[in-house]
Design an enzyme around this catalytic site. Structure first.
Site, PDB file in Angstrom:
ATOM      1  N   ARG A   1       0.834  -1.202   0.000  1.00 10.75           N
ATOM      2  CA  ARG A   1       0.000   0.000   0.000  1.00 10.75           C
ATOM      3  C   ARG A   1       0.876   1.262   0.000  1.00 10.75           C
ATOM      4  O   ARG A   1       0.451   2.315  -0.430  1.00 10.75           O
ATOM      5  CB  ARG A   1      -0.883   0.044   1.259  1.00 10.75           C
ATOM      6  CG  ARG A   1      -2.000  -0.972   1.294  1.00 10.75           C
ATOM      7  CD  ARG A   1      -2.645  -0.990   2.678  1.00 10.75           C
ATOM      8  NE  ARG A   1      -3.185   0.274   3.108  1.00 10.75           N
ATOM      9  CZ  ARG A   1      -4.386   0.744   2.799  1.00 10.75           C
ATOM     10  NH1 ARG A   1      -5.188   0.026   2.034  1.00 10.75           N
ATOM     11  NH2 ARG A   1      -4.813   1.907   3.248  1.00 10.75           N
TER      12      ARG A   1
ATOM     13  N   ARG B   1       0.146   5.711  16.215  1.00 11.73           N
ATOM     14  CA  ARG B   1       0.345   7.069  15.690  1.00 11.73           C
ATOM     15  C   ARG B   1      -0.353   8.109  16.544  1.00 11.73           C
ATOM     16  O   ARG B   1      -1.278   7.775  17.310  1.00 11.73           O
ATOM     17  CB  ARG B   1      -0.078   7.185  14.224  1.00 11.73           C
ATOM     18  CG  ARG B   1      -1.403   6.565  13.882  1.00 11.73           C
ATOM     19  CD  ARG B   1      -1.595   6.460  12.354  1.00 11.73           C
ATOM     20  NE  ARG B   1      -2.771   5.651  12.063  1.00 11.73           N
ATOM     21  CZ  ARG B   1      -3.102   5.178  10.876  1.00 11.73           C
ATOM     22  NH1 ARG B   1      -2.340   5.425   9.836  1.00 11.73           N
ATOM     23  NH2 ARG B   1      -4.177   4.450  10.708  1.00 11.73           N
TER      24      ARG B   1
ATOM     25  N   TYR C   1      -9.560  -4.844   2.549  1.00 12.16           N
ATOM     26  CA  TYR C   1      -8.884  -3.641   3.046  1.00 12.16           C
ATOM     27  C   TYR C   1      -9.032  -2.536   1.996  1.00 12.16           C
ATOM     28  O   TYR C   1      -8.083  -2.148   1.336  1.00 12.16           O
ATOM     29  CB  TYR C   1      -7.403  -3.981   3.282  1.00 12.16           C
ATOM     30  CG  TYR C   1      -6.577  -2.996   4.075  1.00 12.16           C
ATOM     31  CD1 TYR C   1      -7.070  -1.765   4.484  1.00 12.16           C
ATOM     32  CD2 TYR C   1      -5.264  -3.299   4.403  1.00 12.16           C
ATOM     33  CE1 TYR C   1      -6.286  -0.883   5.202  1.00 12.16           C
ATOM     34  CE2 TYR C   1      -4.463  -2.432   5.116  1.00 12.16           C
ATOM     35  CZ  TYR C   1      -4.982  -1.222   5.507  1.00 12.16           C
ATOM     36  OH  TYR C   1      -4.187  -0.344   6.215  1.00 12.16           O
TER      37      TYR C   1
ATOM     38  N   ARG D   1       9.794   5.418  -3.295  1.00  9.97           N
ATOM     39  CA  ARG D   1      10.138   6.347  -4.376  1.00  9.97           C
ATOM     40  C   ARG D   1      11.590   6.750  -4.332  1.00  9.97           C
ATOM     41  O   ARG D   1      12.128   6.970  -3.264  1.00  9.97           O
ATOM     42  CB  ARG D   1       9.355   7.652  -4.203  1.00  9.97           C
ATOM     43  CG  ARG D   1       7.974   7.596  -4.601  1.00  9.97           C
ATOM     44  CD  ARG D   1       7.430   9.019  -4.708  1.00  9.97           C
ATOM     45  NE  ARG D   1       5.998   8.902  -4.541  1.00  9.97           N
ATOM     46  CZ  ARG D   1       5.355   9.322  -3.480  1.00  9.97           C
ATOM     47  NH1 ARG D   1       6.004   9.935  -2.504  1.00  9.97           N
ATOM     48  NH2 ARG D   1       4.061   9.151  -3.402  1.00  9.97           N
TER      49      ARG D   1
ATOM     50  N   GLU E   1      -3.488   6.474  18.840  1.00 10.85           N
ATOM     51  CA  GLU E   1      -4.248   5.361  18.253  1.00 10.85           C
ATOM     52  C   GLU E   1      -3.670   4.031  18.738  1.00 10.85           C
ATOM     53  O   GLU E   1      -2.481   3.762  18.538  1.00 10.85           O
ATOM     54  CB  GLU E   1      -4.112   5.508  16.734  1.00 10.85           C
ATOM     55  CG  GLU E   1      -5.034   4.652  15.937  1.00 10.85           C
ATOM     56  CD  GLU E   1      -5.002   5.059  14.458  1.00 10.85           C
ATOM     57  OE1 GLU E   1      -5.082   6.265  14.131  1.00 10.85           O
ATOM     58  OE2 GLU E   1      -4.873   4.157  13.622  1.00 10.85           O
TER      59      GLU E   1
ATOM     60  N   ARG F   1      -9.277  -6.267  13.158  1.00 11.64           N
ATOM     61  CA  ARG F   1      -8.563  -5.424  14.115  1.00 11.64           C
ATOM     62  C   ARG F   1      -9.436  -4.226  14.449  1.00 11.64           C
ATOM     63  O   ARG F   1     -10.183  -3.712  13.599  1.00 11.64           O
ATOM     64  CB  ARG F   1      -7.241  -4.921  13.527  1.00 11.64           C
ATOM     65  CG  ARG F   1      -6.248  -6.008  13.254  1.00 11.64           C
ATOM     66  CD  ARG F   1      -5.735  -6.692  14.496  1.00 11.64           C
ATOM     67  NE  ARG F   1      -4.764  -5.883  15.219  1.00 11.64           N
ATOM     68  CZ  ARG F   1      -4.305  -6.201  16.426  1.00 11.64           C
ATOM     69  NH1 ARG F   1      -4.759  -7.286  17.054  1.00 11.64           N
ATOM     70  NH2 ARG F   1      -3.411  -5.444  17.017  1.00 11.64           N
TER      71      ARG F   1
ATOM     72  N   ASP G   1      -9.855   1.188   0.401  1.00 12.28           N
ATOM     73  CA  ASP G   1      -9.813   2.621   0.672  1.00 12.28           C
ATOM     74  C   ASP G   1     -11.158   3.220   0.266  1.00 12.28           C
ATOM     75  O   ASP G   1     -11.916   2.611  -0.486  1.00 12.28           O
ATOM     76  CB  ASP G   1      -8.675   3.283  -0.121  1.00 12.28           C
ATOM     77  CG  ASP G   1      -7.317   2.954   0.481  1.00 12.28           C
ATOM     78  OD1 ASP G   1      -7.244   2.747   1.703  1.00 12.28           O
ATOM     79  OD2 ASP G   1      -6.327   2.898  -0.277  1.00 12.28           O
TER      80      ASP G   1
HETATM   81  N1  UDP Z   1       3.358   0.706   7.877  1.00 14.31           N
HETATM   82  C1  UDP Z   1       4.564   0.607   8.529  1.00 14.31           C
HETATM   83  N2  UDP Z   1       5.125   1.723   9.072  1.00 14.31           N
HETATM   84  C2  UDP Z   1       4.528   2.934   9.010  1.00 14.31           C
HETATM   85  C3  UDP Z   1       3.292   3.031   8.334  1.00 14.31           C
HETATM   86  C4  UDP Z   1       2.736   1.904   7.784  1.00 14.31           C
HETATM   87  O1  UDP Z   1       5.131  -0.466   8.630  1.00 14.31           O
HETATM   88  O2  UDP Z   1       5.078   3.908   9.541  1.00 14.31           O
HETATM   89  C5  UDP Z   1       2.775  -0.532   7.315  1.00 14.31           C
HETATM   90  C6  UDP Z   1       1.894  -1.244   8.315  1.00 14.31           C
HETATM   91  O3  UDP Z   1       2.017  -2.627   8.100  1.00 14.31           O
HETATM   92  C7  UDP Z   1       0.509  -0.781   7.935  1.00 14.31           C
HETATM   93  C8  UDP Z   1       0.643  -0.740   6.417  1.00 14.31           C
HETATM   94  O4  UDP Z   1       1.962  -0.253   6.203  1.00 14.31           O
HETATM   95  O5  UDP Z   1      -0.488  -1.668   8.373  1.00 14.31           O
HETATM   96  C9  UDP Z   1      -0.354   0.117   5.720  1.00 14.31           C
HETATM   97  O6  UDP Z   1      -0.251   1.440   6.200  1.00 14.31           O
HETATM   98  P1  UDP Z   1      -1.382   2.515   5.928  1.00 14.31           P
HETATM   99  O7  UDP Z   1      -0.839   3.846   6.332  1.00 14.31           O
HETATM  100  O8  UDP Z   1      -1.876   2.365   4.538  1.00 14.31           O
HETATM  101  O9  UDP Z   1      -2.488   2.042   6.957  1.00 14.31           O
HETATM  102  P2  UDP Z   1      -3.895   2.663   7.401  1.00 14.31           P
HETATM  103  O10 UDP Z   1      -3.759   4.161   7.327  1.00 14.31           O
HETATM  104  O11 UDP Z   1      -4.928   2.071   6.497  1.00 14.31           O
HETATM  105  O12 UDP Z   1      -4.019   2.171   8.803  1.00 14.31           O
END
Ligand code: UDP
Length: 395
Positions: free
Chosen positions: A192, A300, A368, A196, A320, A269, A370
Site C-alpha cells: 500500500r 500514531r 482492506y 520512491r 491510536e 482489528r 480505501d
Molecule cells: N506501515 C509501517 N510503518 C509505518 C506506516 C505503515 O510499517 O510507519 C505498514 C503497516 O504494516 C501498515 C501498512 O503499512 O499496516 C499500511 O499502512 P497505511 O498507512 O496504509 O495504513 P492505514 O492508514 O490504512 O491504517
C-alpha cells in the site's frame, strides 16, 4: 454534529402489510461510505431508500466530532485520495475538497524520518544522495537476506526497502497494528505504501487528494440528503421486519454476522483512541506522526487541525491503539491472512447465491478497501444495474 444530520430515531416506519409491494426499493444497512454513496446514487435514480445504522450517527468510521471548532476524526484519520476521475468528480459534486497532501512523519527512538519511503528517508538513514546510491544500498540488503520471491510481509518489505528500513520503520509498527508477526502477514499490506527514488513525501501516488472542506460529515450529509436515515436502528434486532419493508437489502456490515457466524467468526482489528485537547496552537507540526518502535504502545498520534490547516488557539490530538476486535467494539480492518480468507470464501459462496441482497464495503467484502475504491464499486454497481435495466427487473 452538523445540523443536517438526521435526528436519531428508533421508531420504525409503518410496514406495508396490505400490499405485496414493499415500501422501499432498498434497505441500506450501514450509513458509512458504501451505504451513503449507494443511497445517493439510488435516490438520483428515483429509488426509495431507507438507510439504517446501529450507531447514533451516520458516516461510519469517517464520522467527525467537533471539539474546539476542530473536526476530530473520531474513528481515525481519513484522507481521501484517488486516481479515478469519475470518483473524484462524484465526491466533489457533493462537497468541495481542500488541497491537503498527507506527508506523515515516522518517529523511532526519538529520531524523525519522512514517509513514505523516499529519498529523504534514505538520506536521513544512510546519507545517500542519489537514487543510484539508495538503490544500491537496498539491493545489497535484499541480496544479503536472500529473498527472491517474497512470501510474506517481512520478505516483501525487505525486498522493497532493505533490512534497515524494515527494522526501524516497519517491523514494530506492523506488529503493533496487526498483533501478528510480519512473517505471518500477507505481503500486499506493505505494498500500500509507495517506495520512491525522488524527494517526495506525498504518502499517496494518486492524482487527486484532499479532505472535504468543513469535514467528512459534510460529505455524508450531502450523500444522504433527501434519503430517510435512521440512526440507533440495529438490523439484527428487527431483521424480519426490516427485510419485509424493502425489495432489496444492501448490507454493509460484517458478512459473518449477516450469516449468524454459521461457519465461525472472522478476525478483525479494532482501534481505540485516547483524545486530548491541548492548550497550545500546534503540538507536533504535522497531522500524522507514526511511532514505529514496538515499545511505544500506540501506532500514531493524529493532530486533527492540520487536515484542514486550522488556526484555532487550541489543538486536539488522538493516540491510536490497535487491538484484536471483540464483540461490542467497532471492526476497522479485516485480517486477510489465509485462514480468514478461506472462511470469508465460505460466506461469499453463500452471498453469491443471494438474489435480494447486495454486499458492499470493507466489512461485507472483507477487504482492506480505501474510500475511493468503495465509491468506485458503488458507481460500477449502478452502471451494471443500468445496463441490465432493460433486461431484468430488480428482485
Ligand atoms: N506501515 C509501517 N510503518 C509505518 C506506516 C505503515 O510499517 O510507519 C505498514 C503497516 O504494516 C501498515 C501498512 O503499512 O499496516 C499500511 O499502512 P497505511 O498507512 O496504509 O495504513 P492505514 O492508514 O490504512 O491504517
Amino acid at each position: 454534529m452538523d445540523k443536517q444530520h438526521p435526528t436519531p430515531n428508533t421508531q420504525h416506519p409503518t410496514p406495508n402489510t396490505q400490499h405485496s409491494t414493499p415500501q422501499f426499493d432498498y434497505l441500506i444497512v450501514g450509513a458509512g461510505i458504501y451505504g451513503a454513496s449507494f443511497a445517493c446514487k439510488a435516490r438520483q435514480e428515483g429509488k426509495r431508500c431507507l438507510v439504517i445504522d446501529r450507531r447514533p450517527h451516520s458516516g461510519g468510521n469517517v464520522y467527525c466530532e467537533k471539539i474546539e471548532e476542530i473536526n476530530v476524526h473520531k474513528y481515525g484519520a481519513h484522507i481521501f485520495h484517488t486516481s479515478n476521475k469519475e470518483v473524484w468528480n462524484f465526491v466533489n459534486s457533493i462537497v468541495e475538497f481542500n488541497r491537503y497532501t498527507n506527508s506523515p512523519i515516522a518517529c523511532h527512538k526519538g529520531k524523525l524520518y519522512n514517509l513514505p519511503f523516499n529519498m529523504n528517508t534514505f538520506y536521513t538513514l544512510w546519507g545517500t544522495k542519489t537514487p543510484e546510491e539508495a538503490k544500491a544500498k537496498i539491493e545489497a540488503q535484499r541480496k544479503e537476506a536472500g529473498i527472491t520471491e517474497p512470501k510474506n510481509l517481512e520478505e516483501q518489505a525487505i525486498s522493497l526497502v532493505g533490512k534497515d528500513i524494515y527494522e526501524i520503520l516497519i517491523k514494530g509498527y506492523t506488529e503493533k497494528q496487526w498483533g501478528r508477526k510480519c512473517t505471518e502477514l500477507p505481503a500486499f499490506i506493505i505494498k500500500r505504501l509507495p517506495v520512491r527514488f525522488t524527494f517526495n513525501n506525498n504518502y499517496f501516488n494518486d492524482i487527486y487528494q484532499g479532505i472535504p472542506i468543513g469535514g467528512y460529515n459534510k460529505l455524508i450529509d450531502g450523500l444522504l440528503q433527501g434519503v430517510e436515515t435512521r440512526c440507533n436502528a440495529d438490523f439484527f434486532e428487527n431483521r424480519q421486519y426490516f427485510e419485509s419493508i424493502a425489495r432489496k437489502t444492501v448490507f454493509t456490515g460484517k458478512i459473518d454476522e449477516y450469516y449468524n457466524y454459521k461457519f465461525g467468526q472472522m478476525e478483525y482489528r479494532t482501534l481505540t483512541f485516547e483524545t486530548q485537547t491541548l492548550d497550545c496552537e500546534n503540538h507536533q507540526g504535522n497531522a500524522v506522526v507514526n511511532y514505529t518502535e514496538r515499545e511505544v504502545p500506540y501506532t500514531r498520534i493524529i493532530e486533527h487541525k492540520h487536515f484542514e490547516f486550522g488556526v484555532q488557539p487550541k489543538t486536539v490530538i488522538s493516540k491510536e491503539y490497535p487491538s484484536e476486535w471483540k464483540s461490542g467494539s467497532e471492526p476497522f480492518y479485516p485480517v486477510n491472512d489465509d485462514k480468514n480468507n478461506a472462511l470469508y470464501q465460505k460466506y461469499k459462496d453463500m452471498a453469491d447465491k443471494e438474489t435480494g441482497v447486495i454486499f458492499g464495503g470493507r466489512l461485507a467484502e472483507y477487504k482492506y478497501y480505501d474510500m475511493d475504491k468503495i465509491i468506485e464499486s458503488v458507481l460500477n454497481n449502478f452502471k451494471y444495474e443500468n445496463k441490465s435495466k432493460n433486461h431484468r427487473m430488480l428482485p
